[in-house]
Every structure is written in C-alpha cells, then in structure tokens.
Design an enzyme around this catalytic site. Structure first.
Site, PDB file in Angstrom:
ATOM      1  N   CYS A 284       4.980 -11.849  11.487  1.00  0.00           N
ATOM      2  CA  CYS A 284       4.304 -12.291  10.118  1.00  0.00           C
ATOM      3  C   CYS A 284       3.389 -11.362   9.869  1.00  0.00           C
ATOM      4  O   CYS A 284       2.840 -11.064   8.596  1.00  0.00           O
ATOM      5  CB  CYS A 284       3.677 -13.590  10.614  1.00  0.00           C
ATOM      6  SG  CYS A 284       2.764 -13.776  11.963  1.00  0.00           S
TER       7      CYS A 284
ATOM      8  N   GLU B 171       1.040 -21.216   8.112  1.00  0.00           N
ATOM      9  CA  GLU B 171       0.993 -19.746   8.401  1.00  0.00           C
ATOM     10  C   GLU B 171       2.279 -19.232   7.961  1.00  0.00           C
ATOM     11  O   GLU B 171       3.117 -19.471   8.387  1.00  0.00           O
ATOM     12  CB  GLU B 171       0.784 -19.348   9.961  1.00  0.00           C
ATOM     13  CG  GLU B 171       0.250 -18.158  10.246  1.00  0.00           C
ATOM     14  CD  GLU B 171       1.040 -17.044  10.252  1.00  0.00           C
ATOM     15  OE1 GLU B 171       1.561 -16.539   9.545  1.00  0.00           O
ATOM     16  OE2 GLU B 171       1.449 -16.867  11.497  1.00  0.00           O
TER      17      GLU B 171
ATOM     18  N   GLU C 101       7.838  -9.855   1.657  1.00  0.00           N
ATOM     19  CA  GLU C 101       7.991  -9.776   3.102  1.00  0.00           C
ATOM     20  C   GLU C 101       9.492  -9.676   3.361  1.00  0.00           C
ATOM     21  O   GLU C 101      10.467 -10.636   3.262  1.00  0.00           O
ATOM     22  CB  GLU C 101       7.526 -11.144   3.812  1.00  0.00           C
ATOM     23  CG  GLU C 101       7.552 -11.162   5.223  1.00  0.00           C
ATOM     24  CD  GLU C 101       6.838 -12.464   5.922  1.00  0.00           C
ATOM     25  OE1 GLU C 101       7.246 -13.643   5.550  1.00  0.00           O
ATOM     26  OE2 GLU C 101       6.093 -12.250   6.839  1.00  0.00           O
TER      27      GLU C 101
ATOM     28  N   LYS D 110       9.814 -29.053  16.104  1.00  0.00           N
ATOM     29  CA  LYS D 110      11.024 -28.493  15.757  1.00  0.00           C
ATOM     30  C   LYS D 110      11.134 -27.083  15.638  1.00  0.00           C
ATOM     31  O   LYS D 110      10.600 -26.339  15.087  1.00  0.00           O
ATOM     32  CB  LYS D 110      11.482 -28.994  14.290  1.00  0.00           C
ATOM     33  CG  LYS D 110      12.898 -28.900  14.096  1.00  0.00           C
ATOM     34  CD  LYS D 110      13.488 -28.611  12.508  1.00  0.00           C
ATOM     35  CE  LYS D 110      13.295 -27.401  12.133  1.00  0.00           C
ATOM     36  NZ  LYS D 110      14.283 -26.255  12.555  1.00  0.00           N
TER      37      LYS D 110
HETATM   38  P1  NAP Z   1      11.958 -20.599   7.339  1.00  0.00           P
HETATM   39  O1  NAP Z   1      12.957 -21.180   6.718  1.00  0.00           O
HETATM   40  O2  NAP Z   1      10.545 -20.443   6.552  1.00  0.00           O
HETATM   41  O3  NAP Z   1      11.741 -21.308   8.770  1.00  0.00           O
HETATM   42  C1  NAP Z   1      10.689 -21.590   9.246  1.00  0.00           C
HETATM   43  C2  NAP Z   1      10.872 -23.258   9.957  1.00  0.00           C
HETATM   44  O4  NAP Z   1      10.725 -23.881   8.942  1.00  0.00           O
HETATM   45  C3  NAP Z   1      12.216 -23.167  10.710  1.00  0.00           C
HETATM   46  O5  NAP Z   1      11.959 -24.203  11.941  1.00  0.00           O
HETATM   47  C4  NAP Z   1      12.950 -24.015   9.487  1.00  0.00           C
HETATM   48  O6  NAP Z   1      14.125 -24.420   9.994  1.00  0.00           O
HETATM   49  C5  NAP Z   1      12.096 -24.924   8.972  1.00  0.00           C
HETATM   50  N1  NAP Z   1      12.388 -25.158   7.625  1.00  0.00           N
HETATM   51  C6  NAP Z   1      13.085 -24.633   6.760  1.00  0.00           C
HETATM   52  N2  NAP Z   1      13.366 -25.495   5.430  1.00  0.00           N
HETATM   53  C7  NAP Z   1      12.607 -26.674   5.823  1.00  0.00           C
HETATM   54  C8  NAP Z   1      12.190 -27.862   5.275  1.00  0.00           C
HETATM   55  N3  NAP Z   1      13.036 -28.029   3.964  1.00  0.00           N
HETATM   56  N4  NAP Z   1      11.388 -28.671   5.514  1.00  0.00           N
HETATM   57  C9  NAP Z   1      10.680 -28.478   6.797  1.00  0.00           C
HETATM   58  N5  NAP Z   1      11.207 -27.333   7.534  1.00  0.00           N
HETATM   59  C10 NAP Z   1      11.900 -26.364   7.225  1.00  0.00           C
HETATM   60  O7  NAP Z   1      12.263 -19.068   7.794  1.00  0.00           O
HETATM   61  P2  NAP Z   1      13.736 -18.572   7.740  1.00  0.00           P
HETATM   62  O8  NAP Z   1      14.599 -19.114   7.103  1.00  0.00           O
HETATM   63  O9  NAP Z   1      13.823 -18.618   9.550  1.00  0.00           O
HETATM   64  O10 NAP Z   1      13.271 -16.880   7.356  1.00  0.00           O
HETATM   65  C11 NAP Z   1      13.229 -16.596   6.196  1.00  0.00           C
HETATM   66  C12 NAP Z   1      12.306 -15.740   5.836  1.00  0.00           C
HETATM   67  O11 NAP Z   1      10.995 -16.242   6.275  1.00  0.00           O
HETATM   68  C13 NAP Z   1      12.207 -14.331   6.797  1.00  0.00           C
HETATM   69  O12 NAP Z   1      13.004 -13.521   6.288  1.00  0.00           O
HETATM   70  C14 NAP Z   1      10.558 -14.063   6.713  1.00  0.00           C
HETATM   71  O13 NAP Z   1      10.335 -13.488   5.427  1.00  0.00           O
HETATM   72  C15 NAP Z   1       9.991 -15.382   6.538  1.00  0.00           C
HETATM   73  N6  NAP Z   1       9.360 -15.844   7.990  1.00  0.00           N
HETATM   74  C16 NAP Z   1       8.272 -15.812   8.412  1.00  0.00           C
HETATM   75  C17 NAP Z   1       7.590 -16.184   9.389  1.00  0.00           C
HETATM   76  C18 NAP Z   1       6.251 -15.876   9.837  1.00  0.00           C
HETATM   77  O14 NAP Z   1       5.879 -15.864  10.828  1.00  0.00           O
HETATM   78  N7  NAP Z   1       5.327 -15.825   8.731  1.00  0.00           N
HETATM   79  C19 NAP Z   1       8.631 -16.634  10.533  1.00  0.00           C
HETATM   80  C20 NAP Z   1       9.870 -16.773  10.029  1.00  0.00           C
HETATM   81  C21 NAP Z   1      10.300 -16.146   8.848  1.00  0.00           C
HETATM   82  P3  NAP Z   1      15.603 -23.689  10.211  1.00  0.00           P
HETATM   83  O15 NAP Z   1      15.424 -22.491  10.416  1.00  0.00           O
HETATM   84  O16 NAP Z   1      16.014 -24.124  11.788  1.00  0.00           O
HETATM   85  O17 NAP Z   1      16.408 -24.240   9.489  1.00  0.00           O
END
Ligand code: NAP
Ligand code: MG
Length: 500
Positions: A298, A264, A396, A189
């Site tokens: 990240c 991660e 973060e 996904k």
């Molecule tokens: P996120 O919510 O952690 O999203 C990462 C992935 O997980 C996306 O594909 C997301 O789907 C999915 N996801 C969300 N809720 C889920 C659930 N309940 N069950 C299974 N999968 C789920 O990150 P974000 O909302 O895009 O960003 C928020 C913050 O996360 C950022 O500001 C940053 O601090 C952090 N972040 C960290 C990384 C990293 O590489 N460590 C990468 C991205 C974000 P959808 O987004 O499609 O809803």
C-alpha cells in the site's frame, strides 16, 4: 491431548487441503455448503478449498462475538489476562514460524524471506499490544472541588475487520491485536485469495486461552461475506484495509448505522531523490520502495521523483539494477520477486503496462517474463519521462511498476509529490538536513521517510492523509480505534440542586 488435523480444521489430501472457517471456537463449513478455491500463484494450481461464507455465516460469527463480549464476560476479562493471551499468540507464531511462512509464500507468492519477516513482524505486533493492554487508562479532569470527573476508556464491542491479500497474517495481526488489547471481540474476513495462514493460526486460539467467539474468522469474498459484516447492526466498528474503491463503498454502507470506520486505502506514494543524495543508496531505495513484495504494497514508492541533474544517470542505473532482480517461485531462496497474487491482479497490472506504454518511455520490463510457462509473473518495470497527470502516475497499480518523473527544484518536487488524491506515504532522499525537514513539513502524507523507504515499526502510527483513508493503526493510535470514551461526573455536594 492430540488432535487430528481434520478436527482442527483442515484435512490434507495429496494436493488440495480443505480448510474450514473459525466461528465460536469451532472449525465449521459455510452454512450454504459452498467453497472456493485458493491457489499457489507460482504454479497456478489449486492448493486449498475454503468455505464461501455468506450473510448467515457472518450473522453466526457476530452473534458468537456478541455473546462472548456481553454474556460470557470477555468485556470483563482483565487487561493483564488479555495481555497474556496476546503474548501467547505471539509465542505460537514464533514457534510455528517456518510452517506459517512457507504457507504464506505458497498462498501469496511472496519470497520466503519476506514471509519470514512478516511472521516476525506479526509476532512483534501481538507482543506490542500484549504490553499495551495494561497501559490503557483514562484521565481525571480538574472540575471544582465538590465533584470528581473522569474519562473512562471502554471497548467498543464487536469489531468487524476486513483485510487484503498482500500481507495476510501481518494485516490480521495489525487488526486483531489492538482490538483484543482494547477488549473488543472480533469478526475478521481475510481476503478470498489468502485466507490460509490465519486459519492455520486459529488452530491455536483455544490453546492460548481465547474464549470461544472472541475471535471469529469468516472466509468468503467481499460482496458475500464483507458486505454483510459492514451492514450488521451488532458490529460497532469496521476496520478496513484495501482499495479506495471498496473503502468508499464501506463508508457509504456504514453510514446508515453511523458505524465507526477506519480505512487504510493505499496510495501512490512519492519517493523523492535530490541530486545531493547518496547515489547508490538512492537507486537501491527506489527499487526497494517499488518492487518489494512484487510492488503489492500500500505504501509502495511507485512515483519516483528525480532531480534533473542526476535524472538520466538515475534511470539508467535503476534499469540496469532492475534487470538483475531474480524472479521465481517464492519458496526458492534465490528468488527476489515472486509472482503476483492472482490471475486477476496480473491482468490488472498488465492493463496498466499497456496504458503506460502509451503514456511514457519504458526503461526496463513492461510485460510478462518469458522464462515461465506457469505462474502470474510480471517483469519489474520502470517507466520514465512520466507526466504526473498520467494514469500510471495517478492510479495505484499494486504491482512492480515504477513511474519516474523529473523535477527541477525543491518547490517543483513538493508540488508534484502532493499532486495526487492519495496521501499515505512519502520519502525524501538528500544529505541536506534543512532541505529534508522543509520537504517533510510540506508533504501531505501520513508517513514520511528520510533517506529510506518502507521501514515500518509497530510502535509508530500508520495511516493516510486525503484519499488514503483515516484512522491510524499501530502504536497507541491503533488501540484508540477500538475504544470509546465515557465521561463520568461524581457529585460530592450533598445538596447539589438548589433551583427547586
Ligand atoms: P479490495 O477489493 O479492496 O479488497 C480488500 C478487502 O475488501 C478484501 O477482503 C475484499 O474481499 C473486501 N471487499 C471487497 N468488496 C467488499 C465489499 N463490498 N464489502 C466489504 N468488503 C469488501 O482489493 P482487491 O480487489 O483485492 O485489489 C484491488 C486493488 O486494490 C489492488 O490492485 C490495489 O490497488 C488495491 N489494494 C490496496 C491494498 C492496500 O493495502 N491499500 C490492499 C489490497 C488491494 P475479497 O477480495 O475477498 O472479495
Ligand atoms: Mg477482491
């Protein structure tokens, strides 16, 4: 044979392209029929509509993966053949580099040169695992002479993979390539913000020889499509990259079935500058470590620790240089920093900028750039005199925001560096090799760079200590995450059981 774009999964209208997800070797709409919009962060315009997958679509994809693995025989496809498929995927990425990079930039906002690097890195990742597929083997154990015992490595089965929006096609490569090398089938996904390049690449999956169902791409949001993937009983393992918050949720949801997870989860990585470091390199290293990819990284080195004797000069030099970073649309080759991926992310970062103004001093930036009337831009921002306990030093931010913290000596640098719940990456800058190694050994981080920040090679392990998650991607470690170990004992004694 020619295939129309529509049959391959997308139909181009003048502005908005319709994409479909890829399940069981076919491009399909969501069973519920709904879609969501995908944007160009530099114009805020809708550029594509993508199916909003839900539990039924996930169930269909997992069933296809299960069939491909058990019934259709993916499980028994030779390692050589799996390797060749991976090489062919790499070849497709290389031959479609310009097109895929452009789409990545349109969808994510990142500068085109960074998208091009990402395409090269993604291709290299498939090549690496194409080669590794034939080097996965077990071990023989030294049991007594009247027996043979060995450990076999077997693919886990169906792997569920959930990826973020910051490196869309590259994060997909980090997940898909080792899983296929191990012999697993995949349901992946992508993030709802950035599904386009993976769907575009999926147009080639049949041609490279991937049997239907071996790789399925389900689009949708986290609660709608991610959560059902995590809780599906036929998914043996979840590999996740994203926020710590969602990581915790995934681990909790996977616990009922004792499903394997690798996480991660990003970090708040320290980038430590001693006064004996090469000053110009140090300033560049601080800026690159924090601002590359708009800070949506990240492993961003967003906690910049600077020794007091160079502290003021360092802050001034970093601020002066940050002012020269050219913001703009990613497709403009002069752009060094693009917009953030979404309005939501821009607002999150803006919230941290507001918090930061109350916690520390601003050396440069701190708001939205004035020159754009459209686009989710944020100024490269440097806060200084930051207390390591401040919100902007602990959380973060995932945007172009640097927090500079002074330190006096090596012991204090190490103490501050490790004073975070996270432990993904760290960097240390010094010309003293003794000091460099002492600090390397003291840092609680999964990746430590000396006199550099961010170089990432597919051959080397990637993953975190502490709240940055567990499991390792890349290198031979990456493939381990998709393998089970089976002990086999073979008796050679014709009358082995003498008790009865
Ligand atoms: P996120 O919510 O952690 O999203 C990462 C992935 O997980 C996306 O594909 C997301 O789907 C999915 N996801 C969300 N809720 C889920 C659930 N309940 N069950 C299974 N999968 C789920 O990150 P974000 O909302 O895009 O960003 C928020 C913050 O996360 C950022 O500001 C940053 O601090 C952090 N972040 C960290 C990384 C990293 O590489 N460590 C990468 C991205 C974000 P959808 O987004 O499609 O809803
Ligand atoms: Mg999200």
């Amino acid at each position: 044979m020619t295939t129309t774009a529509a049959a391959r999964g997308r139909a181009r209208t003048p502005e908005v392209a319709s994409y479909r997800m890829y399940i069981d070797g076919k491009f399909v709409d969501a069973r519920g029929g709904s879609t969501f919009d995908v944007y160009d962060p530099s114009t805020e315009a809708v550029v594509a509509r993508v199916p909003a997958g839900g539990a039924e679509d996930v169930a269909g994809a997992v069933e296809a993966a299960r069939r491909a693995f058990y019934q259709a025989g993916w499980k028994n496809v030779s390692a050589q053949e799996r390797g060749r498929i991976l090489f062919r995927i790499a070849e497709r990425i290389r031959s479609r580099r310009a097109e895929l990079a452009e789409l990545e930039t349109i969808n994510s906002g990142k500068p085109i040169a960074e998208s091009e690097y990402d395409m090269d890195d993604a291709a290299t990742c498939y090549e690496y695992y194409g080669g590794l597929a034939t080097k996965i083997h077990g071990e023989v154990m030294p049991v007594p002479a009247d027996a043979v015992a060995f450990a076999m490595r077997e693919p886990m089965g169906v792997a569920g993979q959930i990826i973020p929006w910051n490196y869309p096609l590259l994060m997909a490569a980090w997940k898909i390539a080792p899983a296929l090398a191990a012999g697993c089938a995949v349901v992946i996904k992508p993030a709802e913000q950035t599904p386009l390049t993976l769907l575009r690449l999926a147009e080639d999956f049949e041609a490279v020889g991937l049997p239907p169902g071996v790789v399925n791409v389900v689009t949708g949001d986290g609660p709608g499509a991610g959560a059902p993937l995590v809780s599906h009983p036929d998914v043996r393992k979840i590999a996740f990259t994203g926020s710590a918050e969602v990581g915790r949720l995934i681990m909790r949801n996977a616990a009922d079935q004792l499903k394997r997870v690798s996480l991660e989860l990003g970090g708040k990585s320290p980038n430590i500058f001693f006064s004996d470091a090469d000053f110009e390199n140090a300033v560049d290293g601080a800026l690159f470590g924090t601002f590359v990819n708009q800070g949506e990284v990240c492993s961003a080195g967003s906690r910049v620790l600077v020794q007091r004797d160079i502290y003021s000069k360092f802050v001034d030099a970093a601020a002066a240089k940050a002012k020269t970073i050219r913001l703009g649309p990613g497709l403009d080759r002069d752009t060094k920093m693009g917009p953030l991926v979404s309005a939501e992310q821009r607002d999150r970062v803006a919230g941290y900028l507001k918090t930061g103004r109350g916690e520390a001093k601003v050396a440069v930036g701190g708001g939205r750039p004035k020159q754009f009337d459209k686009g989710w831009y944020v100024e490269p921002t440097i806060f200084y005199d930051v207390d390591n306990a401040a919100t902007i030093a602990q959380e973060e931010i995932f945007g172009p925001v640097m927090s500079v913290i002074p330190f006096t000596d090596e012991a204090e640098a190490i103490r501050i560096a490790n004073a975070t719940p996270y432990g993904l990456a760290a960097a240390v800058w010094t010309r003293d090799i003794f000091k460099a190694f002492r600090v390397v050994k003291a840092l609680e981080a999964g990746i430590v760079w000396v006199n550099h920040m961010q170089p990432t090679f597919v051959e080397a392990p990637w993953g975190g200590y502490k709240a940055s998650g567990f499991g390792r991607e890349l290198g031979h470690w990456g493939v381990e995450e998709y393998l089970e170990t089976k002990q086999v004992f073979i008796n050679l004694d014709e009358k082995p059981i003498g008790w009865y």
